[in-house]
Each structure stands twice: as C-alpha cells, then as structure tokens.
Design a protein around this motif. Structure first.
Motif, PDB file in Angstrom:
ATOM      1  N   ASP A 195       0.822  -1.213   0.000  1.00 42.16           N
ATOM      2  CA  ASP A 195       0.000   0.000   0.000  1.00 42.16           C
ATOM      3  C   ASP A 195       0.858   1.266   0.000  1.00 42.16           C
ATOM      4  OD1 ASP A 195       0.997  -0.282   2.535  1.00 42.16           O
ATOM      5  OD2 ASP A 195      -0.915  -0.031   3.575  1.00 42.16           O
ATOM      6  N   ASP A 197       2.816   4.453  -1.530  1.00 47.62           N
ATOM      7  CA  ASP A 197       2.774   5.405  -2.637  1.00 47.62           C
ATOM      8  C   ASP A 197       4.175   5.704  -3.160  1.00 47.62           C
ATOM      9  OD1 ASP A 197      -0.146   6.162  -2.447  1.00 47.62           O
ATOM     10  OD2 ASP A 197       0.520   6.742  -0.440  1.00 47.62           O
ATOM     11  N   ARG A 220      -0.316   0.773  -5.662  1.00 48.11           N
ATOM     12  CA  ARG A 220      -0.539   2.208  -5.454  1.00 48.11           C
ATOM     13  C   ARG A 220       0.689   3.044  -5.771  1.00 48.11           C
ATOM     14  NH1 ARG A 220      -3.017   3.142   0.484  1.00 48.11           N
ATOM     15  NH2 ARG A 220      -1.723   5.001   0.139  1.00 48.11           N
TER      16      ARG A 220
END
Length: 300
Positions: A195, A197, A220
């Motif tokens: 998860d 970024d 992501r």
C-alpha cells in the motif's frame, strides 16, 4: 597578505572521507586539516582552539565540517560546536555524515519533484516505505519526508524490532514520527510495500531489495527511487540514470542513483561555497540541504 580559508574537518571515525576533502577544496577552502576519532566531548575544545587563534577577521575565513557515519552523533556535534562559540569569535559549521544529509535531501527533493511533475501531487499524506531505512541516508530521508507530511515506515532486513528501534532513536533526536516495519524476507517486504505510494531504496550498495515480482504487488506506487549505483539495481526496473522514467507495467516512475547523485553533488558544493562566503556565520544541516536541492531542481 589575505588570510587563507581554513576548514577544520572533524570526524568521530578513523579518517575523514576523501570525498568530503575533495569537495571542500573545490569549494575554495585552501587549508583542510582533519581531526579523527573525535568524541562529542572533544568538540568544544577543538572549536574554541579553531576560533580564538585567528581573531575577528580570521574567523570570517574559518569553518568547521562534521563528518563520520552516525547521523545522530553528527547532529549533536553540530549543536556542541555552535554552543562553543564565543562572540565575536563565531564561525560557520556544516554537518554531512557519510554524505547522508545531502544525499537524503537530494533523494527527497527528486521524489517531490516527480510527484508534482507526473502525478500533480506532493508528499503530504503519502505512505513512504524506506528499504534499508535504518542506515544513514534512510533515516534522514525519512525525517525529511515525514516533515513534509508523509506517513513514513523505515524497513530493516533485521526485522521489525530493528526497524522500530531505528525509528524510535531518530524520532527522539529529530522530533519526527516514523514507524518501523520488517524487511526480513520476501513476504515481509511485499506486505510493507503493498500500500506504498513511494518506495525508497537506501540499502547497501549492490543489494537488490525489490525484484520485479515484488514491485508488482505495489499497486498504489507513484514513485520508486534508489540510491544504489552498484549492480544489480536496488529496485528492479530503476536504472541508475533514470529521472522520472515510467516503470514497466506501472504508472509509477523511477529515479536512479546517478540522477540523485548529481543533485547531491551540487547541493554539497553549494552549501560549502555558501559557508565559505557567508558574511555572518551559518549552520548547515539537512533542512538547509533540502532547500538547496529544491533550488537545484528548479533550475533544470
């Protein structure tokens, strides 16, 4: 005759880095005495020996540089040197242990720049995972990213306890709020980046921390940046010269070690030149390095 520019170079290690000596010479310092195996308690005496012997005019051409490999100790040494000054005998001081402050600043500035350029966003609210996060560059990059609003996770191959210990030590010293995650084994790495970024590779040279299969789970991901210039690449698919190159099968872009290193070199040079030419004493650490890294990137 004009007094020479002297930069007293202090390290708690056995020797001063030749890289830093070269950088200081190229920035215009003429005399570069080095002091090895200096303890925190020894900084005050060295500082006062350096300032009292030159007079008010001489101190304007005198500076201190703090190296070593411990980012926390270097920050403490900078503070100790600053407290040791006695007006009007005050000189500039710069800390950059193992080049970590300037490298971390360049790394974070490059990531910030690509987030804005490619994705129209910034680090605020982003989850940032730093592989090799317990090292010199990883800790400072984490502090800078967290100060810019990111949710930062330091990852360690030693497991979650080692990672949390590094995060806690760094948080206490710099007032950050990072946490630790395990990077011990493929499953742990994949769980930590699933998860994310932003993923930053700051592990040892020549060590690949993320394979293509690992990277595929990071759905992501917006930016992957790696400071490892020694094959194989630390993050699969991120070449050393990449500067915003789209990663295969992803919307993420990669930033490689030499692209980051070019910014780091300019940052360290500019800070040393600024210190040498300062009319009033300056104290330079990683916040100042980040500001200069942003300047460098704004010019490109």
């Amino acid at each position: 005759m004009d007094r020479p520019y002297i930069l007293h170079m202090i390290t708690p290690g056995k020797q001063m880095s030749p890289f830093d000596i070269n950088m200081a010479a190229d920035a215009g310092y003429q005399l570069l005495p080095t002091y090895s195996e200096v303890t925190l308690d020894g900084v005050t005496g060295l500082t006062q020996d350096a300032i009292f012997s030159r007079g008010p005019k001489g101190v304007a051409r005198t500076g201190l540089f703090i190296g070593g490999r411990d980012v926390l100790l270097a920050a403490d040494m900078l503070d100790a040197a600053r407290k040791a000054m006695v007006k009007p005998f005050v000189v500039s001081v710069m800390a950059d242990p193992s080049g970590s402050y300037t490298t971390a600043a360049a790394l974070v500035a490059c990531v910030e720049g690509q987030l804005r350029k490619v994705h129209g966003t910034d680090l605020a609210g982003k989850r940032v995972v730093i592989l090799g996060g317990g090292g010199t560059v990883g800790r400072i990059a984490g502090v800078l990213a967290q100060q810019l609003g990111a949710d930062v996770r330091l990852s360690s191959r030693g497991g979650v306890e080692a990672a949390q210990r590094a995060a806690d030590e760094t948080n206490v010293r710099f007032g950050s709020a990072m946490s630790g995650v395990s990077g011990k084994g493929v499953d742990a790495i994949r769980a930590s980046i699933a998860d994310a970024d932003v993923v930053l590779g700051t592990a040892a040279a020549g060590v690949q921390v993320i394979s293509e299969a690992d990277r595929a789970v990071a759905t992501r991901l917006l930016v992957a940046a790696d400071v490892n210039a020694v094959p194989p690449e630390g993050i699969a698919g991120v070449g050393v010269m990449d500067s915003g190159k789209l990663l295969p099968g992803s919307r993420a872009v990669g930033i490689g070690a030499l692209a980051i290193g070019n910014v780091k070199y300019q940052v360290q040079h500019r800070l040393l030149v600024r210190m040498r030419g300062a009319e009033k004493p300056v104290y330079l650490s990683f916040p100042e390095a980040l500001a200069v890294a942003r300047e460098v990137l704004a010019e490109t």
